[in-house]
Motif scaffolding. Structure first.
Motif, PDB file in Angstrom:
ATOM      1  N   SER A  32       0.826  -1.206   0.000  1.00  0.00           N
ATOM      2  CA  SER A  32       0.000   0.000   0.000  1.00  0.00           C
ATOM      3  C   SER A  32       0.860   1.255   0.000  1.00  0.00           C
ATOM      4  CB  SER A  32      -0.910   0.001   1.234  1.00  0.00           C
ATOM      5  OG  SER A  32      -1.622   1.215   1.332  1.00  0.00           O
ATOM      6  N   THR A  33       0.396   2.256  -0.739  1.00  0.00           N
ATOM      7  CA  THR A  33       1.098   3.542  -0.731  1.00  0.00           C
ATOM      8  C   THR A  33       0.680   4.393   0.462  1.00  0.00           C
ATOM      9  OG1 THR A  33      -0.621   4.476  -2.167  1.00  0.00           O
ATOM     10  CG2 THR A  33       1.346   3.552  -3.237  1.00  0.00           C
ATOM     11  N   SER A  34      -0.301   3.910   1.242  1.00  0.00           N
ATOM     12  CA  SER A  34      -0.761   4.645   2.415  1.00  0.00           C
ATOM     13  C   SER A  34       0.262   4.517   3.537  1.00  0.00           C
ATOM     14  CB  SER A  34      -2.119   4.111   2.884  1.00  0.00           C
ATOM     15  OG  SER A  34      -2.438   4.600   4.172  1.00  0.00           O
ATOM     16  N   LEU A  35       0.787   5.644   4.007  1.00  0.00           N
ATOM     17  CA  LEU A  35       1.741   5.631   5.110  1.00  0.00           C
ATOM     18  C   LEU A  35       1.094   5.072   6.369  1.00  0.00           C
ATOM     19  CD1 LEU A  35       4.550   6.377   6.168  1.00  0.00           C
ATOM     20  CD2 LEU A  35       3.676   8.672   6.665  1.00  0.00           C
ATOM     21  N   THR A  38       0.963   1.241   6.081  1.00  0.00           N
ATOM     22  CA  THR A  38       2.321   0.692   6.199  1.00  0.00           C
ATOM     23  C   THR A  38       2.803   0.731   7.644  1.00  0.00           C
ATOM     24  OG1 THR A  38       2.832   1.431   3.952  1.00  0.00           O
ATOM     25  CG2 THR A  38       4.693   0.908   5.389  1.00  0.00           C
ATOM     26  N   THR A 169      -7.116  -1.369  -2.549  1.00  0.00           N
ATOM     27  CA  THR A 169      -6.669  -2.197  -3.674  1.00  0.00           C
ATOM     28  C   THR A 169      -7.656  -2.157  -4.836  1.00  0.00           C
ATOM     29  OG1 THR A 169      -7.787  -4.229  -2.908  1.00  0.00           O
ATOM     30  CG2 THR A 169      -5.556  -3.790  -2.046  1.00  0.00           C
ATOM     31  N   SER A 172      -6.675  -2.174  -8.601  1.00  0.00           N
ATOM     32  CA  SER A 172      -5.336  -2.728  -8.792  1.00  0.00           C
ATOM     33  C   SER A 172      -5.416  -4.086  -9.467  1.00  0.00           C
ATOM     34  CB  SER A 172      -4.611  -2.866  -7.446  1.00  0.00           C
ATOM     35  OG  SER A 172      -4.501  -1.639  -6.785  1.00  0.00           O
TER      36      SER A 172
END
Length: 289
Positions: A32-35, A38, A169, A172
Motif C-alpha cells: 500500500s502507498t498509504s503511510l 504501512t 486495492t 489494482s
C-alpha cells in the motif's frame, strides 16, 4: 581473485533475495502507498510479537485463566484494579469490531467479490464471538479493564484497517496467485473448529459461576492444550488469504506469534495446576509444539 569471488557471492545473494521477494509478491497485492497502513502493519506485527514475548515471561493480558495475575511491573494490587464481569468484558472485546464489519457493508462500496468476502468473513468471525459470549461460554472470573481496552481497541483498529487496506486495492491488478478460494475453505474450517472446541470448553463448567477448572477432553484436546487457538490461527490465515494484502499477512503473523505464546503459557499453567496432566500433550500443534 578473492575480491572477485566476494562480489560474485554478493550478486548471487542479491539475485536470490530478488527472486524470493518476487515469489512472495506473487501472493499479494502491491504494498500500500498509504503511510498509515504501512506504519500500522509494522506496529501490529511488532506489538503482537512483544505481547507474545510478555506472555512467555509471565506477564499476561488479564483475562481467562490469567485474569487475576498481578503485573509485577505495574506494582498495582489486585484490589486497586478496575475489573468487569468476564461476560461484559468479552462483549466489549468483540462487539465494536462486529459493528465495524456491519457498517463496512454501507460505508465501503463492495466493488468486487474479494472485498465482499473479506467483510463477510470478518463480520461472521466477530458475530460468532458475540454469540458465544451470550449463549455458549460459562464464566466465573472477571476481566481487568486495562486488558479489555487494549484488546478491544486492538481488534477494532486492526480489522477496520484491514477493510480499509482492501478498499485501497480497488482497481489494482489481482495477485498472480489467487488465494481467496483456499482462504474461504481455511476460514470455514477454522471458524467451525474454533466453535466446536469452545463448546467443549463450556461443558467443563456445570453452571454459571462454577470456579473449578477441569482438564478438557474430546476433539483435539487429547493432543494439544489449545486446539481452539490452533483453529483460530487457521481462521485468521483464511481471512488473510481472502484479503491477500501485506497488511493482512502482517496482522495474521502477529496474531500467530501471540497465540503461540499464549498457548505455551496456558500449557505451563495446566502443568502447574494438575499433577496428573499428561506431559506429552503439546501446546498448539499435534505432535510438534
Amino acid at each position: 581473485m578473492c575480491l572477485q569471488k566476494l562480489r560474485e557471492g554478493e550478486r548471487a545473494r542479491k539475485r536470490e533475495l530478488t527472486m524470493l521477494v518476487s515469489i512472495l509478491l506473487s501472493f499479494s497485492f502491491p504494498a500500500s502507498t498509504s503511510l498509515f497502513i504501512t506504519a500500522l502493519s509494522v506496529i501490529n506485527l511488532t506489538s503482537s510479537a512483544y505481547i507474545g514475548f510478555s506472555e512467555v515471561r509471565g506477564k499476561h493480558l488479564l483475562y481467562s485463566k490469567f485474569w487475576n495475575a498481578i503485573s509485577s511491573e505495574s506494582g498495582r494490587r489486585k484490589g486497586e484494579q478496575i475489573t468487569l464481569s468476564s461476560r461484559t468484558g468479552m462483549l466489549f472485546l468483540y462487539t465494536p469490531t462486529f459493528l465495524v464489519g456491519l457498517a463496512s457493508f454501507v460505508l465501503f462500496p463492495l466493488q468486487d467479490l474479494r472485498i465482499l468476502l473479506l467483510v463477510s468473513a470478518i463480520t461472521l468471525h466477530f458475530f460468532k464471538r458475540v454469540l458465544e459470549v451470550l449463549f455458549v461460554h460459562k464464566y466465573s472470573g472477571r476481566m481487568v479493564l486495562d486488558s479489555v481496552i487494549v484488546i478491544s481497541s486492538g481488534y477494532f483498529v486492526s480489522f477496520a484497517s484491514m477493510i480499509y487496506a482492501q478498499h485501497l486495492t480497488q482497481g489494482s491488478s489481482e495477485p498472480p496467485v489467487d488465494l481467496k478460494y483456499p482462504g474461504i475453505l481455511l476460514f470455514l474450517v477454522g471458524i467451525s473448529g474454533n466453535f466446536y472446541h469452545h463448546f467443549l470448553l463450556s461443558k467443563l463448567r456445570r453452571e454459571e459461576g462454577d470456579k473449578e477448572y477441569r482438564i478438557p477432553k474430546g476433539g483435539l484436546f487429547n493432543l494439544v492444550i489449545c486446539p481452539h487457538y490452533l483453529f483460530e490461527i487457521i481462521d485468521l490465515l483464511g481471512i488473510s488469504f481472502i484479503s491477500q494484502t501485506l497488511y493482512a499477512f502482517c496482522l495474521t503473523l502477529g496474531s500467530v506469534f501471540y497465540l503461540i505464546a499464549r498457548s505455551y503459557a496456558t500449557g505451563r499453567w495446566y502443568l502447574s495446576k494438575f499433577e496428573d496432566f499428561p506431559e506429552d500433550v503439546k501446546a498448539l500443534i499435534p505432535y510438534v509444539f
